[in-house]
Design a protein around this motif. Structure first.
Motif, PDB file in Angstrom:
ATOM      1  N   GLY A  81       0.814  -1.210   0.000  1.00 44.92           N
ATOM      2  CA  GLY A  81       0.000   0.000   0.000  1.00 44.92           C
ATOM      3  C   GLY A  81       0.846   1.257   0.000  1.00 44.92           C
ATOM      4  O   GLY A  81       0.568   2.215  -0.731  1.00 44.92           O
ATOM      5  N   TYR A  82       1.912   1.272   0.818  1.00 47.69           N
ATOM      6  CA  TYR A  82       2.801   2.434   0.869  1.00 47.69           C
ATOM      7  C   TYR A  82       3.509   2.626  -0.474  1.00 47.69           C
ATOM      8  O   TYR A  82       3.628   3.763  -0.977  1.00 47.69           O
ATOM      9  CB  TYR A  82       3.824   2.250   1.988  1.00 47.69           C
ATOM     10  CG  TYR A  82       4.845   3.362   2.087  1.00 47.69           C
ATOM     11  CD1 TYR A  82       4.475   4.633   2.505  1.00 47.69           C
ATOM     12  CD2 TYR A  82       6.179   3.137   1.753  1.00 47.69           C
ATOM     13  CE1 TYR A  82       5.404   5.663   2.596  1.00 47.69           C
ATOM     14  CE2 TYR A  82       7.117   4.153   1.847  1.00 47.69           C
ATOM     15  CZ  TYR A  82       6.727   5.409   2.264  1.00 47.69           C
ATOM     16  OH  TYR A  82       7.653   6.425   2.342  1.00 47.69           O
ATOM     17  N   SER A  83       3.973   1.528  -1.050  1.00 48.06           N
ATOM     18  CA  SER A  83       4.675   1.615  -2.334  1.00 48.06           C
ATOM     19  C   SER A  83       3.741   2.101  -3.435  1.00 48.06           C
ATOM     20  O   SER A  83       4.140   2.906  -4.285  1.00 48.06           O
ATOM     21  CB  SER A  83       5.259   0.247  -2.699  1.00 48.06           C
ATOM     22  OG  SER A  83       6.228  -0.162  -1.753  1.00 48.06           O
TER      23      SER A  83
ATOM     24  N   LEU B 289       3.938   5.484  -5.815  1.00 47.92           N
ATOM     25  CA  LEU B 289       3.926   5.389  -7.277  1.00 47.92           C
ATOM     26  C   LEU B 289       2.578   5.801  -7.872  1.00 47.92           C
ATOM     27  O   LEU B 289       2.284   5.498  -9.025  1.00 47.92           O
ATOM     28  CB  LEU B 289       4.229   3.934  -7.700  1.00 47.92           C
ATOM     29  CG  LEU B 289       5.625   3.408  -7.352  1.00 47.92           C
ATOM     30  CD1 LEU B 289       5.673   1.903  -7.517  1.00 47.92           C
ATOM     31  CD2 LEU B 289       6.689   4.079  -8.221  1.00 47.92           C
ATOM     32  N   ARG B 290       1.768   6.513  -7.094  1.00 46.61           N
ATOM     33  CA  ARG B 290       0.385   6.796  -7.497  1.00 46.61           C
ATOM     34  C   ARG B 290       0.295   7.567  -8.809  1.00 46.61           C
ATOM     35  O   ARG B 290      -0.685   7.430  -9.554  1.00 46.61           O
ATOM     36  CB  ARG B 290      -0.345   7.556  -6.392  1.00 46.61           C
ATOM     37  CG  ARG B 290       0.233   8.914  -6.047  1.00 46.61           C
ATOM     38  CD  ARG B 290      -0.408   9.481  -4.779  1.00 46.61           C
ATOM     39  NE  ARG B 290       0.101  10.803  -4.423  1.00 46.61           N
ATOM     40  CZ  ARG B 290       1.246  11.008  -3.776  1.00 46.61           C
ATOM     41  NH1 ARG B 290       1.994   9.974  -3.416  1.00 46.61           N
ATOM     42  NH2 ARG B 290       1.637  12.238  -3.486  1.00 46.61           N
ATOM     43  N   ALA B 291       1.322   8.371  -9.124  1.00 44.85           N
ATOM     44  CA  ALA B 291       1.286   9.141 -10.367  1.00 44.85           C
ATOM     45  C   ALA B 291       1.337   8.241 -11.595  1.00 44.85           C
ATOM     46  O   ALA B 291       0.903   8.640 -12.686  1.00 44.85           O
ATOM     47  CB  ALA B 291       2.440  10.137 -10.404  1.00 44.85           C
ATOM     48  N   ALA B 292       1.864   7.029 -11.432  1.00 46.74           N
ATOM     49  CA  ALA B 292       1.999   6.109 -12.571  1.00 46.74           C
ATOM     50  C   ALA B 292       0.813   5.153 -12.698  1.00 46.74           C
ATOM     51  O   ALA B 292       0.773   4.347 -13.633  1.00 46.74           O
ATOM     52  CB  ALA B 292       3.287   5.292 -12.430  1.00 46.74           C
ATOM     53  N   LEU B 293      -0.159   5.227 -11.773  1.00 49.98           N
ATOM     54  CA  LEU B 293      -1.298   4.307 -11.826  1.00 49.98           C
ATOM     55  C   LEU B 293      -2.192   4.618 -13.020  1.00 49.98           C
ATOM     56  O   LEU B 293      -2.487   5.775 -13.319  1.00 49.98           O
ATOM     57  CB  LEU B 293      -2.116   4.394 -10.533  1.00 49.98           C
ATOM     58  CG  LEU B 293      -1.428   3.974  -9.236  1.00 49.98           C
ATOM     59  CD1 LEU B 293      -2.380   4.126  -8.061  1.00 49.98           C
ATOM     60  CD2 LEU B 293      -0.929   2.544  -9.328  1.00 49.98           C
TER      61      LEU B 293
ATOM     62  N   LYS C 280       9.990   0.122 -15.725  1.00 54.77           N
ATOM     63  CA  LYS C 280       9.961  -0.354 -14.345  1.00 54.77           C
ATOM     64  C   LYS C 280       8.867   0.316 -13.522  1.00 54.77           C
ATOM     65  O   LYS C 280       8.210  -0.346 -12.712  1.00 54.77           O
ATOM     66  CB  LYS C 280      11.324  -0.157 -13.683  1.00 54.77           C
ATOM     67  CG  LYS C 280      11.789   1.282 -13.556  1.00 54.77           C
ATOM     68  CD  LYS C 280      13.074   1.391 -12.746  1.00 54.77           C
ATOM     69  CE  LYS C 280      13.428   2.851 -12.504  1.00 54.77           C
ATOM     70  NZ  LYS C 280      14.459   3.027 -11.484  1.00 54.77           N
ATOM     71  N   ASP C 281       8.640   1.634 -13.714  1.00 50.75           N
ATOM     72  CA  ASP C 281       7.578   2.301 -12.965  1.00 50.75           C
ATOM     73  C   ASP C 281       6.202   1.755 -13.341  1.00 50.75           C
ATOM     74  O   ASP C 281       5.329   1.595 -12.483  1.00 50.75           O
ATOM     75  CB  ASP C 281       7.607   3.813 -13.217  1.00 50.75           C
ATOM     76  CG  ASP C 281       8.778   4.493 -12.518  1.00 50.75           C
ATOM     77  OD1 ASP C 281       9.331   3.887 -11.580  1.00 50.75           O
ATOM     78  OD2 ASP C 281       9.132   5.616 -12.914  1.00 50.75           O
ATOM     79  N   VAL C 282       6.011   1.480 -14.614  1.00 47.30           N
ATOM     80  CA  VAL C 282       4.728   0.941 -15.079  1.00 47.30           C
ATOM     81  C   VAL C 282       4.530  -0.480 -14.554  1.00 47.30           C
ATOM     82  O   VAL C 282       3.429  -0.863 -14.156  1.00 47.30           O
ATOM     83  CB  VAL C 282       4.655   0.970 -16.624  1.00 47.30           C
ATOM     84  CG1 VAL C 282       3.357   0.316 -17.111  1.00 47.30           C
ATOM     85  CG2 VAL C 282       4.744   2.397 -17.134  1.00 47.30           C
ATOM     86  N   GLN C 283       5.608  -1.265 -14.550  1.00 52.21           N
ATOM     87  CA  GLN C 283       5.511  -2.622 -14.009  1.00 52.21           C
ATOM     88  C   GLN C 283       5.040  -2.588 -12.560  1.00 52.21           C
ATOM     89  O   GLN C 283       4.087  -3.283 -12.187  1.00 52.21           O
ATOM     90  CB  GLN C 283       6.867  -3.332 -14.092  1.00 52.21           C
ATOM     91  CG  GLN C 283       7.280  -3.757 -15.489  1.00 52.21           C
ATOM     92  CD  GLN C 283       8.443  -4.729 -15.469  1.00 52.21           C
ATOM     93  OE1 GLN C 283       8.463  -5.658 -14.673  1.00 52.21           O
ATOM     94  NE2 GLN C 283       9.411  -4.524 -16.350  1.00 52.21           N
ATOM     95  N   ARG C 284       5.708  -1.794 -11.758  1.00 49.38           N
ATOM     96  CA  ARG C 284       5.365  -1.751 -10.339  1.00 49.38           C
ATOM     97  C   ARG C 284       3.975  -1.169 -10.118  1.00 49.38           C
ATOM     98  O   ARG C 284       3.256  -1.587  -9.208  1.00 49.38           O
ATOM     99  CB  ARG C 284       6.406  -0.942  -9.565  1.00 49.38           C
ATOM    100  CG  ARG C 284       7.746  -1.640  -9.485  1.00 49.38           C
ATOM    101  CD  ARG C 284       8.665  -0.993  -8.496  1.00 49.38           C
ATOM    102  NE  ARG C 284       8.084  -0.997  -7.155  1.00 49.38           N
ATOM    103  CZ  ARG C 284       8.815  -0.843  -6.053  1.00 49.38           C
ATOM    104  NH1 ARG C 284      10.117  -0.699  -6.134  1.00 49.38           N
ATOM    105  NH2 ARG C 284       8.233  -0.835  -4.882  1.00 49.38           N
ATOM    106  N   ALA C 285       3.592  -0.191 -10.933  1.00 51.12           N
ATOM    107  CA  ALA C 285       2.267   0.408 -10.806  1.00 51.12           C
ATOM    108  C   ALA C 285       1.183  -0.519 -11.330  1.00 51.12           C
ATOM    109  O   ALA C 285      -0.003  -0.191 -11.245  1.00 51.12           O
ATOM    110  CB  ALA C 285       2.223   1.743 -11.554  1.00 51.12           C
TER     111      ALA C 285
END
Length: 243
Positions: free
Chosen positions: A59-61, A65-69, A164-169
């Motif tokens: 949840g914290y992560s 990364l909320r901008a990439a959701l 990587k940001d998209v993967q994690r998001a």
């Protein structure tokens, strides 16, 4: 946990290590932490803490990364996971846990080795929502059956060669949904105890420091390094599940 002098430091060290790895890679908290927890905790305590801590870490992560959701990308995976988790939990009543572990572990090891020694794989063409729903379902199925909350979506994102940001998001919000459903199931089963709640409280500072440290390092690595870390952790996850 009887031998507090030695067992509590081991529990806290494992909590920090799992949180650091999850902050860096976006997954594998439970596999890293439980590899040590199971020496000092019962399987039920370990499972309950994985769900509780996992919700906070993911949840914290996800918040960071909320901008990439992108909810248009996420909804098929979440829809599939919502169906898959209860199916996985239901399978627990008759499936052979050892067979499941062997199958999952073998797949993770085989994929990670193939992808590591081959040029980066990337699916071409348009991927339909139906395919993402199917991936989300299998991810939820394994989440309910084996506690692997985001492994399948992680592999799918890696196959598609997403940044990587998209993967994690993508795989982290799905993992949050799986953990929430698992938490509701554990709560309904009365699996939570006072001792587990005390361990949860003691581990929180180590969890947050580990997650924060991992996220800091994540911001400093490039795409190629991130991909290698993910593949290495998939291999380690497969070996941990298999053995």
């Amino acid at each position: 946990m009887d031998g507090i002098a030695t067992e509590l430091p081991l529990f806290l060290l494992a909590t920090f290590a799992g949180a650091f790895v999850a902050g860096l890679s976006g997954f594998a908290f439970g596999l890293i932490a439980a590899s040590l927890w199971l020496y000092v905790l019962t399987p039920l305590q370990s499972a309950s803490l994985i769900v509780g801590f996992g919700l906070l870490v993911q949840g914290y992560s996800v918040w960071k990364l909320r901008a990439a959701l992108d909810w248009r990308r996420l909804w098929p995976f979440i829809a599939g996971a919502v169906i898959g988790v209860p199916a996985g939990v239901s399978l627990l009543t008759w499936a052979d846990p050892k067979s499941v572990r062997i199958a999952v572990g073998a797949i993770l090891i085989a994929y990670s080795l193939y992808a590591f020694f081959r040029p980066q794989l990337k699916l071409v063409g348009t991927v339909t929502p139906a395919a993402d729903i199917a991936v989300g379902f299998v991810n939820g199925l394994l989440g309910g059956l084996a506690g692997l909350a985001g492994i399948v979506v992680t592999i799918w994102c890696n196959l598609r060669g997403l940044p990587k940001d998209v993967q994690r998001a993508t795989f982290q919000p799905v993992a949050v949904v799986v953990f929430v459903m698992a938490a509701l199931w554990l709560g309904a089963k009365g699996a939570l105890s006072l001792d587990t709640a005390k361990l949860f409280a003691l581990g929180l500072p180590f969890l947050f420091v580990g997650t924060w440290s991992g996220l800091k390092l994540f911001g400093r690595i490039d795409e190629a390094t991130f991909r290698k870390i993910v593949l290495a952790l998939l291999f380690v996850s497969g070996a941990a599940v298999l053995f």
